[in-house]
Design an enzyme around this catalytic site. Structure first.
Site, short mmCIF file in Angstrom:
data_model
loop_
_atom_site.label_atom_id
_atom_site.label_comp_id
_atom_site.label_asym_id
_atom_site.label_seq_id
_atom_site.Cartn_x
_atom_site.Cartn_y
_atom_site.Cartn_z
N ASP A 177 20.31 57.69 63.81
CA ASP A 177 21.43 58.58 64.10
C ASP A 177 21.09 60.02 64.51
OD1 ASP A 177 21.98 56.35 62.40
OD2 ASP A 177 23.98 57.12 62.06
N GLU A 415 18.92 54.58 50.14
CA GLU A 415 18.78 54.43 51.58
C GLU A 415 17.47 55.06 52.07
OE1 GLU A 415 21.88 55.27 55.31
OE2 GLU A 415 22.16 56.26 53.38
N GLN A 430 21.46 50.40 47.99
CA GLN A 430 21.36 50.02 49.40
C GLN A 430 20.74 48.63 49.51
OE1 GLN A 430 22.53 52.35 51.56
NE2 GLN A 430 22.18 51.22 53.45
#
Length: 445
Positions: A177, A415, A430
């Site tokens: 991202d 994560e 996660q």
């Protein structure tokens, strides 16, 4: 780590997967990611394979049930229902209303994709399948194999019309991202604020410094609006769309996945035509990465199609030849030396000698911020697999040991992790972190 520690860690990781199991598919995490994510599901299937290979296959079958007619596997399948808190939801994408390629699917999806880890997952499932279950699992792999080929064909054609061997990424959400790899391309985009919106990620975590900024999100959402305007049509996107990056990490994963797909062809009874096509994509991908490799820096560079320039930054993606299991001894040697240098795993400030997402020597480095510095266990799993296949057994064993120590020391399956302190960051519980821990902590065969 002791055998007892490994057993306890496996039990904890299994509890995370079972806790996130939604019955046939697995939530990426219960806090930030309540739906089914594409490359998450591939890693998750590897974890499930240590618990139940049949459930592992179901994970991927459910994902590929939402494959578009073009072959694209969307990056999110919205399965958690209307009550699930997630932004941006399916209404921002509107895929089925906009493109016939997304109609008739069992769930709504997004209109972009993520790195194709899936063939690697299927190969690992097959490796872990007990002999009594092999006939049943073989039959399921045979049924899935044409979908995997269709998926790879989409990436090799729709995402690479130039036949460069490099996959064109359309959006930062197609893998990493807020990586600084995208900063210059995003800065060129004059993005009007795309309507009022309320982010959930920063409020759920309580620490905005661990997430992309609102400046990033304005551009992310504007790019989604443009993709919808172009009806998710690859030809229109290639002609008009402002964000097009030849992503060397994505391309390296495709190279490794094509090699795995060739291995699976024997299991699945793949025909000579499929084998030849996949072998061609494999060779083309290796050649494309070689053209992007810079011997001076030891890194592989992304390419900004719209700007016509290479993106030269010290991030984990620069190790694309290693992720692609390069056969070039010169590339391999240069990358391994750089991997252990002070720019990366040899940095004396690191809590564990694990690959940071962005080099601490890079000006854009931020130790808490998503892909701008933290250590991601799934990336280290991909590197570990590559090192094993390249014959770097000692280096792979050290990476496995340190990765398990990181999770054990944190006491959390988060994560990502602070590279300097080892503190857990991002979303807790996660699934893909638990999954790779299950693979690392598995007893030897």
């Amino acid at each position: 780590m002791t055998a007892g520690t490994d057993v306890a860690l496996r039990d904890q990781a299994a509890a995370v997967l079972r806790g996130n199991d939604a019955g046939g598919w697995t939530k990426a995490s219960p806090l930030l990611y309540p739906h089914q994510w594409s490359w998450d599901s591939a890693f998750i299937a590897i974890g499930w394979a240590h618990l139940d290979v049949r459930r592992a296959m179901t994970e991927l079958e459910q994902l590929f049930a939402a494959q578009w007619s073009t072959g694209m596997v969307p990056h999110i399948v919205f399965r958690a229902g209307r009550g699930a808190r997630y932004f941006p939801g399916p209404e921002w994408w509107d895929c089925a209303a906009v493109t016939p390629a997304a109609r008739g699917l069992p769930a709504q999806t997004t209109g972009i994709c993520q790195p194709p880890v899936h063939a690697l997952a299927v190969r690992r499932i097959w490796q872990l399948t007990p002999p009594p279950l092999r006939p049943a699992i073989r039959a399921r792999i045979q049924a899935l194999f044409p979908r995997l080929v269709h998926w790879h064909r989409y990436l090799a054609t729709g995402r690479d019309p130039e036949a460069s061997g490099l996959v064109t990424a359309y959006h930062p959400w197609e893998g990493t991202d807020n990586s600084p790899r995208w900063d210059r391309a995003l800065a060129r985009i004059e993005a009007p604020r795309p309507g009022p919106y309320t982010r959930l990620d920063t409020s759920e975590l309580g620490d905005p410094a661990q997430r992309p900024t609102d400046w990033d999100y304005d551009r992310y959402l504007w790019l989604v609006e443009l993709l919808r305007e172009y009806r998710y049509d690859d030809e229109q996107i290639h002609r008009h769309y402002p964000f097009q990056i030849k992503d060397v990490f994505f391309s390296a994963v495709l190279v490794a996945a094509n090699a795995a797909l060739l291995d699976l062809a024997g299991v699945a009874g793949g025909g000579d035509g499929d084998r030849a096509e996949v072998a061609g994509w494999l060779d083309r991908g290796r050649a494309g990465l070689t053209r992007q490799f810079d011997a001076g820096s030891g890194l592989c560079a992304d390419y900004d199609v719209r700007a016509g320039e290479q993106i030269r930054l010290r991030t984990f993606a620069g190790f694309a030849p290693l992720f692609a299991r390069t056969a070039d001894a010169g590339q391999r040697g240069a990358q391994l030396r750089l991997l252990d240098s002070a720019d990366f795993c040899g940095n004396p400030r690191l809590r564990w000698p694990l690959l940071p997402s962005t080099s601490p020597a890079e000006p854009a480095f931020e130790p808490h911020n998503y892909w701008r510095g933290p250590v991601w266990p799934v990336i280290d799993w991909l590197l570990w697999q590559s090192l094993i296949e390249l014959g770097c057994a000692d280096r792979a064993a050290g990476l496995r040991r340190d990765s398990l120590a990181q999770v054990t020391g944190a006491g959390e399956f988060n994560e990502y992790f602070d590279p300097f302190t080892g503190a857990p960051l991002g979303s807790p519980r996660q699934s893909w972190t638990a999954a790779v821990v299950l693979d690392w902590a598995a007893p030897p065969p």
